[in-house]
Design a protein around this motif. Structure first.
Motif, PDB file in Angstrom:
ATOM      1  N   LEU A   2     -19.084  12.375   5.547  1.00 33.76           N
ATOM      2  CA  LEU A   2     -20.311  12.088   6.274  1.00 33.76           C
ATOM      3  C   LEU A   2     -20.166  12.456   7.739  1.00 33.76           C
ATOM      4  O   LEU A   2     -21.035  13.081   8.322  1.00 33.76           O
ATOM      5  CB  LEU A   2     -20.668  10.607   6.137  1.00 33.76           C
ATOM      6  CG  LEU A   2     -21.901  10.141   6.914  1.00 33.76           C
ATOM      7  CD1 LEU A   2     -23.127  10.891   6.407  1.00 33.76           C
ATOM      8  CD2 LEU A   2     -22.088   8.659   6.742  1.00 33.76           C
ATOM      9  N   VAL A   3     -19.043  12.135   8.345  1.00 33.62           N
ATOM     10  CA  VAL A   3     -18.831  12.445   9.756  1.00 33.62           C
ATOM     11  C   VAL A   3     -18.814  13.948   9.981  1.00 33.62           C
ATOM     12  O   VAL A   3     -19.415  14.458  10.911  1.00 33.62           O
ATOM     13  CB  VAL A   3     -17.533  11.788  10.264  1.00 33.62           C
ATOM     14  CG1 VAL A   3     -17.204  12.274  11.660  1.00 33.62           C
ATOM     15  CG2 VAL A   3     -17.669  10.285  10.249  1.00 33.62           C
ATOM     16  N   SER A   4     -18.162  14.685   9.115  1.00 32.73           N
ATOM     17  CA  SER A   4     -18.099  16.137   9.309  1.00 32.73           C
ATOM     18  C   SER A   4     -19.466  16.780   9.135  1.00 32.73           C
ATOM     19  O   SER A   4     -19.795  17.731   9.828  1.00 32.73           O
ATOM     20  CB  SER A   4     -17.080  16.764   8.366  1.00 32.73           C
ATOM     21  OG  SER A   4     -17.469  16.617   7.030  1.00 32.73           O
ATOM     22  N   SER A   5     -20.291  16.264   8.240  1.00 34.22           N
ATOM     23  CA  SER A   5     -21.612  16.861   8.078  1.00 34.22           C
ATOM     24  C   SER A   5     -22.481  16.566   9.288  1.00 34.22           C
ATOM     25  O   SER A   5     -23.279  17.399   9.696  1.00 34.22           O
ATOM     26  CB  SER A   5     -22.285  16.363   6.795  1.00 34.22           C
ATOM     27  OG  SER A   5     -22.600  14.994   6.887  1.00 34.22           O
ATOM     28  N   CYS A   6     -22.337  15.397   9.904  1.00 33.20           N
ATOM     29  CA  CYS A   6     -23.076  15.094  11.123  1.00 33.20           C
ATOM     30  C   CYS A   6     -22.592  15.972  12.261  1.00 33.20           C
ATOM     31  O   CYS A   6     -23.378  16.450  13.062  1.00 33.20           O
ATOM     32  CB  CYS A   6     -22.920  13.617  11.503  1.00 33.20           C
ATOM     33  SG  CYS A   6     -23.724  12.501  10.346  1.00 33.20           S
ATOM     34  N   SER A   7     -21.276  16.178  12.355  1.00 34.43           N
ATOM     35  CA  SER A   7     -20.719  16.996  13.423  1.00 34.43           C
ATOM     36  C   SER A   7     -21.198  18.426  13.307  1.00 34.43           C
ATOM     37  O   SER A   7     -21.455  19.077  14.314  1.00 34.43           O
ATOM     38  CB  SER A   7     -19.196  16.953  13.379  1.00 34.43           C
ATOM     39  OG  SER A   7     -18.743  15.652  13.633  1.00 34.43           O
ATOM     40  N   TYR A  13     -25.980  22.603  18.558  1.00 32.99           N
ATOM     41  CA  TYR A  13     -26.509  22.504  19.920  1.00 32.99           C
ATOM     42  C   TYR A  13     -25.487  22.875  20.985  1.00 32.99           C
ATOM     43  O   TYR A  13     -25.793  22.801  22.182  1.00 32.99           O
ATOM     44  CB  TYR A  13     -27.030  21.083  20.175  1.00 32.99           C
ATOM     45  CG  TYR A  13     -28.195  20.751  19.285  1.00 32.99           C
ATOM     46  CD1 TYR A  13     -29.474  21.161  19.619  1.00 32.99           C
ATOM     47  CD2 TYR A  13     -28.007  20.069  18.089  1.00 32.99           C
ATOM     48  CE1 TYR A  13     -30.548  20.898  18.795  1.00 32.99           C
ATOM     49  CE2 TYR A  13     -29.071  19.795  17.250  1.00 32.99           C
ATOM     50  CZ  TYR A  13     -30.341  20.209  17.610  1.00 32.99           C
ATOM     51  OH  TYR A  13     -31.396  19.945  16.794  1.00 32.99           O
ATOM     52  N   GLN A  14     -24.306  23.273  20.579  1.00 35.10           N
ATOM     53  CA  GLN A  14     -23.208  23.499  21.506  1.00 35.10           C
ATOM     54  C   GLN A  14     -23.568  24.434  22.660  1.00 35.10           C
ATOM     55  O   GLN A  14     -23.169  24.207  23.802  1.00 35.10           O
ATOM     56  CB  GLN A  14     -21.998  24.037  20.742  1.00 35.10           C
ATOM     57  CG  GLN A  14     -20.740  24.043  21.549  1.00 35.10           C
ATOM     58  CD  GLN A  14     -19.529  24.305  20.670  1.00 35.10           C
ATOM     59  OE1 GLN A  14     -19.641  24.654  19.501  1.00 35.10           O
ATOM     60  NE2 GLN A  14     -18.359  24.120  21.229  1.00 35.10           N
ATOM     61  N   GLY A 105     -23.902  20.388  23.979  1.00 38.89           N
ATOM     62  CA  GLY A 105     -25.013  21.091  24.616  1.00 38.89           C
ATOM     63  C   GLY A 105     -26.021  20.100  25.159  1.00 38.89           C
ATOM     64  O   GLY A 105     -25.656  19.161  25.857  1.00 38.89           O
ATOM     65  N   ASN A 106     -27.298  20.298  24.836  1.00 39.22           N
ATOM     66  CA  ASN A 106     -28.348  19.413  25.351  1.00 39.22           C
ATOM     67  C   ASN A 106     -28.620  18.211  24.450  1.00 39.22           C
ATOM     68  O   ASN A 106     -29.570  17.459  24.687  1.00 39.22           O
ATOM     69  CB  ASN A 106     -29.645  20.189  25.581  1.00 39.22           C
ATOM     70  CG  ASN A 106     -30.416  20.460  24.300  1.00 39.22           C
ATOM     71  OD1 ASN A 106     -29.827  20.730  23.250  1.00 39.22           O
ATOM     72  ND2 ASN A 106     -31.717  20.412  24.384  1.00 39.22           N
ATOM     73  N   ALA A 107     -27.804  17.980  23.423  1.00 42.67           N
ATOM     74  CA  ALA A 107     -28.075  16.928  22.436  1.00 42.67           C
ATOM     75  C   ALA A 107     -27.003  15.846  22.441  1.00 42.67           C
ATOM     76  O   ALA A 107     -25.826  16.103  22.713  1.00 42.67           O
ATOM     77  CB  ALA A 107     -28.173  17.537  21.034  1.00 42.67           C
ATOM     78  N   LEU A 108     -27.441  14.632  22.123  1.00 40.10           N
ATOM     79  CA  LEU A 108     -26.552  13.489  21.924  1.00 40.10           C
ATOM     80  C   LEU A 108     -26.974  12.792  20.639  1.00 40.10           C
ATOM     81  O   LEU A 108     -28.151  12.453  20.474  1.00 40.10           O
ATOM     82  CB  LEU A 108     -26.646  12.502  23.094  1.00 40.10           C
ATOM     83  CG  LEU A 108     -25.969  11.141  22.888  1.00 40.10           C
ATOM     84  CD1 LEU A 108     -24.450  11.270  22.953  1.00 40.10           C
ATOM     85  CD2 LEU A 108     -26.441  10.135  23.927  1.00 40.10           C
ATOM     86  N   GLN A 109     -26.019  12.590  19.725  1.00 42.02           N
ATOM     87  CA  GLN A 109     -26.287  11.790  18.536  1.00 42.02           C
ATOM     88  C   GLN A 109     -25.607  10.450  18.744  1.00 42.02           C
ATOM     89  O   GLN A 109     -24.427  10.382  19.094  1.00 42.02           O
ATOM     90  CB  GLN A 109     -25.758  12.457  17.269  1.00 42.02           C
ATOM     91  CG  GLN A 109     -26.131  11.667  16.023  1.00 42.02           C
ATOM     92  CD  GLN A 109     -25.632  12.298  14.751  1.00 42.02           C
ATOM     93  OE1 GLN A 109     -24.662  13.055  14.744  1.00 42.02           O
ATOM     94  NE2 GLN A 109     -26.274  11.973  13.640  1.00 42.02           N
ATOM     95  N   TRP A 110     -26.363   9.365  18.510  1.00 41.45           N
ATOM     96  CA  TRP A 110     -25.911   8.001  18.770  1.00 41.45           C
ATOM     97  C   TRP A 110     -26.235   7.183  17.527  1.00 41.45           C
ATOM     98  O   TRP A 110     -27.394   7.136  17.102  1.00 41.45           O
ATOM     99  CB  TRP A 110     -26.661   7.490  20.004  1.00 41.45           C
ATOM    100  CG  TRP A 110     -26.236   6.207  20.593  1.00 41.45           C
ATOM    101  CD1 TRP A 110     -27.006   5.077  20.676  1.00 41.45           C
ATOM    102  CD2 TRP A 110     -25.003   5.886  21.225  1.00 41.45           C
ATOM    103  NE1 TRP A 110     -26.305   4.084  21.323  1.00 41.45           N
ATOM    104  CE2 TRP A 110     -25.084   4.555  21.671  1.00 41.45           C
ATOM    105  CE3 TRP A 110     -23.825   6.604  21.450  1.00 41.45           C
ATOM    106  CZ2 TRP A 110     -24.025   3.928  22.327  1.00 41.45           C
ATOM    107  CZ3 TRP A 110     -22.788   5.978  22.110  1.00 41.45           C
ATOM    108  CH2 TRP A 110     -22.891   4.655  22.542  1.00 41.45           C
TER     109      TRP A 110
END
Length: 162
Positions: A2-7, A13-14, A105-110
């Protein structure tokens, strides 16, 4: 897995600009406004938030004062710690455990589990926030709210640096 698919999604967005820079954006005063929608996309609440952020070393403290359209007021205080590799951890009183985040990049996932007030009871839901830096003053946030893996609502939120 799950973590790798989110990453992998976040990695898309890098190369985007401007860089999100969580601590830089939220250091100082920020105003936000948004809405909550239920599973059918019906708007159920509107709110405004006054945010004061303070950076000290590798920690960001956010004092968030909410005013809801029904007159309810609430406050959340986040303490967010900067980790290595553009990662963050955060705690707040109504957050269960530790929130985790990463920016590219310009994105943050929280992501975090939240104790949601419902009438005289509370339920635990999972929040998946995606924040996008538009420019020096503006960020927008789209949140999926899930219970047992099923999407039960959304939050749309706009931030403006003062």
């Amino acid at each position: 897995m799950l973590v790798s698919s989110c990453s992998a999604e976040l990695d898309n967005y890098q190369a985007t600009k401007p860089s999100f820079n969580l601590f830089g954006y939220f250091d100082g005063n920020v105003k936000a406004w948004g809405m909550v929608q239920d599973y059918s996309d019906k708007q159920t609440r509107r709110f405004e938030v006054e945010i004061v952020g303070t950076v000290q070393g590798n920690q960001l403290t956010l004092v968030e004062d909410f005013l809801f359209d029904d007159g309810e007021v609430d406050q959340r205080i986040w303490v967010i710690t900067r980790l290595e590799n553009n990662r963050y951890e955060g705690k707040a009183d109504d957050i269960i455990g530790v929130a985790t985040g990463q920016e590219q990049g310009n994105a943050l996932q929280w992501q975090y589990d939240f104790e949601l007030k419902m009438d005289d009871d509370t339920i635990t839901v999972a929040f998946d926030d995606w924040l996008y830096r538009q420019d020096d003053r503006h960020v927008f946030n789209l949140t999926k709210i899930k219970k047992f893996g099923v999407e039960v609502g959304n939050i749309t939120l706009f931030f403006q640096k003062q």
